[in-house]
Design a protein around this motif. Structure first.
Motif, short mmCIF file in Angstrom:
data_model
loop_
_atom_site.label_atom_id
_atom_site.label_comp_id
_atom_site.label_asym_id
_atom_site.label_seq_id
_atom_site.Cartn_x
_atom_site.Cartn_y
_atom_site.Cartn_z
N GLY A 127 21.38 12.80 4.25
CA GLY A 127 22.83 12.78 3.72
C GLY A 127 23.07 14.15 3.41
N PHE A 128 22.13 14.99 2.63
CA PHE A 128 22.49 16.25 2.41
C PHE A 128 22.41 17.17 3.68
N LEU A 129 21.58 16.80 4.68
CA LEU A 129 21.59 17.61 5.83
C LEU A 129 23.09 17.42 6.62
N ALA A 130 23.32 16.18 6.67
CA ALA A 130 24.69 15.80 7.28
C ALA A 130 25.90 16.35 6.62
N ALA A 131 25.58 16.56 5.20
CA ALA A 131 26.68 17.33 4.28
C ALA A 131 26.72 18.87 4.52
N SER A 132 25.63 19.44 4.89
CA SER A 132 25.53 20.67 5.31
C SER A 132 26.23 21.11 6.63
N LEU A 133 26.56 20.17 7.36
CA LEU A 133 27.18 20.25 8.69
C LEU A 133 28.63 20.44 8.46
N TRP A 134 29.20 19.87 7.44
CA TRP A 134 30.39 19.99 7.13
C TRP A 134 30.97 20.65 5.90
N ALA A 135 30.04 21.50 5.30
CA ALA A 135 30.06 22.43 4.34
C ALA A 135 31.15 23.44 4.62
N ARG A 136 32.09 23.51 3.85
CA ARG A 136 33.33 24.53 3.85
C ARG A 136 32.84 25.81 3.52
N SER A 137 31.89 26.04 2.76
CA SER A 137 31.42 27.54 2.49
C SER A 137 29.94 27.67 2.46
N PRO A 138 29.45 29.05 2.61
CA PRO A 138 28.10 28.99 2.66
C PRO A 138 27.18 28.75 1.44
N THR A 139 27.93 28.79 0.29
CA THR A 139 27.50 28.08 -1.02
C THR A 139 27.02 26.78 -0.85
N GLN A 140 28.05 25.81 -0.64
CA GLN A 140 28.03 24.54 -0.27
C GLN A 140 26.87 24.29 0.71
N ARG A 141 26.77 25.34 1.79
CA ARG A 141 25.55 24.81 2.75
C ARG A 141 24.21 24.93 2.00
N HIS A 142 24.34 25.94 1.37
CA HIS A 142 23.11 26.26 0.55
C HIS A 142 22.31 25.37 -0.39
N TRP A 143 23.64 24.75 -1.10
CA TRP A 143 23.12 23.84 -1.93
C TRP A 143 22.62 22.56 -1.21
N SER A 144 23.42 22.20 -0.21
CA SER A 144 23.09 20.96 0.50
C SER A 144 21.43 21.15 1.10
N ILE A 145 21.37 22.15 1.54
CA ILE A 145 19.97 22.40 2.16
C ILE A 145 19.03 22.49 0.98
N GLY A 146 19.24 22.75 -0.04
CA GLY A 146 18.37 22.93 -1.25
C GLY A 146 18.32 21.58 -1.66
N PHE A 147 19.11 20.60 -1.82
CA PHE A 147 18.84 19.22 -2.12
C PHE A 147 17.97 18.28 -1.21
N ALA A 148 18.56 18.92 0.02
CA ALA A 148 17.67 18.22 1.17
C ALA A 148 16.18 18.44 0.98
N GLY A 149 15.79 19.71 0.67
CA GLY A 149 14.41 19.90 0.64
C GLY A 149 13.95 19.35 -0.63
N LEU A 150 14.71 19.08 -1.91
CA LEU A 150 14.02 18.43 -2.92
C LEU A 150 13.82 16.93 -2.55
N PHE A 151 15.03 16.38 -1.96
CA PHE A 151 14.71 15.15 -1.72
C PHE A 151 13.64 15.06 -0.59
N GLY A 152 13.26 15.84 0.14
CA GLY A 152 12.27 15.45 0.91
C GLY A 152 10.85 15.78 0.20
N ALA A 153 10.83 16.40 -0.78
CA ALA A 153 9.55 16.66 -1.41
C ALA A 153 9.22 15.40 -2.25
N ILE A 154 10.44 14.89 -2.84
CA ILE A 154 10.38 13.34 -3.57
C ILE A 154 9.97 12.47 -2.61
N ALA A 155 10.53 12.43 -1.24
CA ALA A 155 10.02 11.16 -0.36
C ALA A 155 8.58 11.22 0.11
N VAL A 156 8.16 12.72 0.08
CA VAL A 156 6.82 12.75 0.54
C VAL A 156 5.74 12.36 -0.73
#
Length: 89
Positions: free
Chosen positions: A5-34
């Protein structure tokens, strides 16, 4: 599933800051999943590796960042559990 979901959100991010946050949360949830269910976490990692190898959907750099964050989170988890359980003593 939040990772994707956060990876998909990074596709539609309107600013680089939103994209960075989305990628960061995707990494966090990836770690939680593993860390929470390693079998499903491996499925997530395999999907990310396919995306990294093919370059589909997202730039490879963003996928590499998510994979690095996932691996770092898992490494921290393994070290923390080892220290807490007295591994090596």
């Amino acid at each position: 599933m939040a990772l994707f979901g956060f990876l998909a959100a990074s596709l539609w991010a309107r600013s680089p800051t939103q994209r960075h946050w989305s990628i960061g949360f995707a990494g966090l949830f990836g770690a939680i999943a593993v860390c929470s269910k390693e079998t499903f976490g491996l499925v997530v990692v395999v999907v990310l590796l396919v995306l990294l190898a093919t370059g589909w959907i997202l730039p490879r750099r963003q996928i590499a960042v998510v994979l690095a964050m996932t691996a770092t989170g898992y490494a921290i988890y393994v070290v923390a559990v080892s220290v807490a359980m007295g591994f090596g003593s």
